[in-house]
Write an enzyme that holds these catalytic residues in place. Structure first.
Site, PDB file in Angstrom:
ATOM      1  N   TYR A 113       8.154  10.836  -0.628  1.00  0.00           N
ATOM      2  CA  TYR A 113       9.104  11.889  -1.021  1.00  0.00           C
ATOM      3  C   TYR A 113      10.550  11.407  -0.908  1.00  0.00           C
ATOM      4  CZ  TYR A 113       4.982  14.835  -0.873  1.00  0.00           C
ATOM      5  OH  TYR A 113       3.734  15.361  -1.089  1.00  0.00           O
ATOM      6  N   CYS A 170       6.921  21.393  -5.904  1.00  0.00           N
ATOM      7  CA  CYS A 170       6.519  20.077  -5.428  1.00  0.00           C
ATOM      8  C   CYS A 170       7.487  19.029  -5.966  1.00  0.00           C
ATOM      9  CB  CYS A 170       5.101  19.771  -5.902  1.00  0.00           C
ATOM     10  SG  CYS A 170       4.494  18.141  -5.421  1.00  0.00           S
ATOM     11  N   HIS A 179      -8.239   8.303  -3.709  1.00  0.00           N
ATOM     12  CA  HIS A 179      -8.537   6.889  -3.901  1.00  0.00           C
ATOM     13  C   HIS A 179      -9.700   6.672  -4.862  1.00  0.00           C
ATOM     14  CE1 HIS A 179      -6.240   6.643  -0.102  1.00  0.00           C
ATOM     15  NE2 HIS A 179      -5.956   5.424  -0.482  1.00  0.00           N
ATOM     16  N   HIS A 205       0.835  -1.200   0.000  1.00  0.00           N
ATOM     17  CA  HIS A 205       0.000   0.000   0.000  1.00  0.00           C
ATOM     18  C   HIS A 205       0.868   1.248   0.000  1.00  0.00           C
ATOM     19  CE1 HIS A 205      -2.645   3.007   2.261  1.00  0.00           C
ATOM     20  NE2 HIS A 205      -3.157   2.881   1.062  1.00  0.00           N
ATOM     21  N   ARG A 207      -0.795  22.427  -2.972  1.00  0.00           N
ATOM     22  CA  ARG A 207      -0.563  21.003  -2.683  1.00  0.00           C
ATOM     23  C   ARG A 207      -1.011  20.728  -1.257  1.00  0.00           C
ATOM     24  NH1 ARG A 207      -1.003  16.194  -2.123  1.00  0.00           N
ATOM     25  NH2 ARG A 207       0.678  14.659  -2.398  1.00  0.00           N
TER      26      ARG A 207
END
Length: 493
Positions: free
Chosen positions: A339, A201, A79, A55, A154
């Site tokens: 990240y 980002c 999702h 996941h 973001r």
């Protein structure tokens, strides 16, 4: 297996009669036998035991074990994308009893995003809940300072509602013990400092990696970047005021930040940066309360956020609630299991997030914002004008942008702009403190007989770092650090 979406879930029993019907109690029991994990979603039952290990969101999925996914997916609405629903469909094992479906519907919480602020309609929306939107390329380089309303947004969680009169910022890990600061304390006790800095980002230009192979993450184009003026108190001033010194520095290595935005369990968004960056006089780390000369907008962290120039946007924590000077970096999911960059050969079955460091400084980057992909150039004009941006992390100045009309066979050097007045190139920033991007522009004669052009740009920074020419060698499963030459194809008519 057949997967029933949305309102069709109510008819799932008639559409899939061969599947067994389970009560909520049975689903819960299955999640406690042999460490299996069963969940429900829109009237269907899923055994996701095998999926838990891969996941992308880590162990957070276990919070829904034995129960409904809806309360959690209401927070992480990303999702709802088709590819996620298709993955879930592979694990369907049955139908939830109608009486229990009704109970779940009655228990569903109110939309946690209902109080989010309005957004500018020009933003390109990548997800609505949480809201993530980028600046359209055609507007991105219209001005050196990105208007706050058009600055990319973001968000990982719902935007918190913060009363500035009741706001408190907690400091921990200093000799004076736990300290609590109000917004007025920040403004009155510490000098106001202003920095022009670009935030980007980690997933900017992820769409280029998706062209090679699908990755997990928002499909950002070139607009997950912006340049603004930020004003607030220096972090180093605040830490020094409350006792930071050699004794603390001898033990601590990191400064952790926690936001006021929280998930369903009360866990906040959090991240950390190296202590050396936080306390450096040249680091320019701010506890910012203004953006472009006004109070921070709600989407950008009102009333206070961290601005860490030269560092990936993920560490610039918004809605700042707590600062901790610590021997360890943040234990948050976004610091430990997201990240981070990996080899192109690493997949979700083999990835070990602990094997890679958290992204801090970003590599050199550039992109073409005009013309846009698929547009048409008029051959009668005899020339074409290209525009774009370039930036490098860690305070490294962009010293050159090379541009090509033929896919990189021949090159031209663009003119650089690094001030709002349009000066070219403008006064240079202090060495190691080139926090802001440079806009660039160039007009090039059209090649004779050309019917299509492959426009390319690449930037070079003051350490002579240059962008890689292709995406494949830097592809990674999270689609971060996408910095290959930017390519745009246009027609000539």
């Amino acid at each position: 297996m057949d997967f029933i979406r949305g309102e069709q879930a109510a008819t799932s029993v008639t559409r899939a009669p061969s599947l067994p019907v389970y009560t909520q109690e049975e689903v819960t029991k299955h999640s406690s036998i042999d460490n299996g994990v069963w969940v429900t979603y829109k009237g269907s039952v899923y055994d996701i035991t095998e999926f838990v290990a891969i996941h992308p969101g880590g162990d957070k999925i276990l919070l829904a074990a034995g129960g409904a996914l809806e309360p959690f997916w209401a927070l992480y609405a990303v999702h709802g994308q088709d590819h996620v629903l298709d993955i879930l469909s592979e694990y369907k094992v049955g139908i939830l009893q109608p009486e229990d479906c009704k109970k779940q519907e009655m228990a569903n919480p109110a939309d946690p995003y209902s109080t989010d602020p309005p957004r500018h309609p020009a933003l390109v929306v990548n997800s609505s809940k949480p809201f993530n939107g980028e600046t359209p390329p055609s507007l991105l380089t219209d001005s050196y300072i990105t208007p706050s309303a058009l600055f990319f947004k973001r968000n990982h969680l719902p935007v918190p509602q913060v009363d500035p009169a009741k706001y408190k910022l907690q400091l921990e890990g200093l000799p004076e013990g736990t300290v609590s600061l109000t917004l007025d304390d920040l403004k009155s006790r510490f000098p106001k400092h202003t920095v022009t800095a670009t935030l980007q980002c980690a997933g900017n230009r992820r769409s280029d990696m998706n062209k090679i192979k699908q990755v997990k993450g928002l499909n950002w184009g070139v607009g997950a970047i912006g340049n603004a003026t930020w004003s607030g108190a220096r972090l180093r001033d605040v830490l020094s005021f409350y006792g930071f010194g050699p004794e603390v520095a001898a033990k601590a290595r990191h400064v952790q930040f926690e936001g006021l935005d929280q998930d369903t369990t009360g866990t906040p968004y959090a991240a950390s940066i190296p202590l050396s960056k936080a306390v450096s006089e040249e680091g320019d780390v701010l506890l910012a309360y203004e953006m472009n000369g006004e109070d921070l907008p709600a989407d950008h962290g009102y009333p206070v956020r961290v601005v860490v120039p030269g560092i990936v946007g993920a560490r610039n924590v918004k809605w700042l609630g707590k600062i901790v000077v610590s021997e360890e970096e943040s234990k948050s999911h976004w610091q430990q299991n997201d990240y981070k960059g990996f080899s192109p050969g690493t997949d979700w079955d083999t990835v070990d997030f602990k094997s890679a460091p958290a992204i801090q400084e970003l590599p050199v980057q550039s992109a073409i914002t005009w013309p846009e992909e698929g547009s048409t150039v008029d051959h009668s004009m005899k020339e074409v004008t290209l525009k774009g941006y370039a930036w490098s992390g860690g305070g490294r100045e962009v010293v050159r942008v090379d541009v090509s009309l033929d896919g990189g066979k021949t090159w031209h050097v663009a003119e650089l702009q690094n001030s709002e007045t349009g000066q070219k190139p403008g006064p240079p920033p202090p060495p190691g403190r080139a926090w802001a991007w440079k806009l660039w522009e160039i007009t090039i004669p059209l090649p004779e007989g050309a019917q299509e052009l492959e426009l390319v740009c690449k930037a070079v920074d003051s350490s002579y770092n240059s962008q890689p020419d292709t995406v494949s060698p830097i592809w990674n499963l999270r689609g971060v650090l996408s910095t290959a030459w930017h390519r745009v194809k246009v027609k000539v008519e």
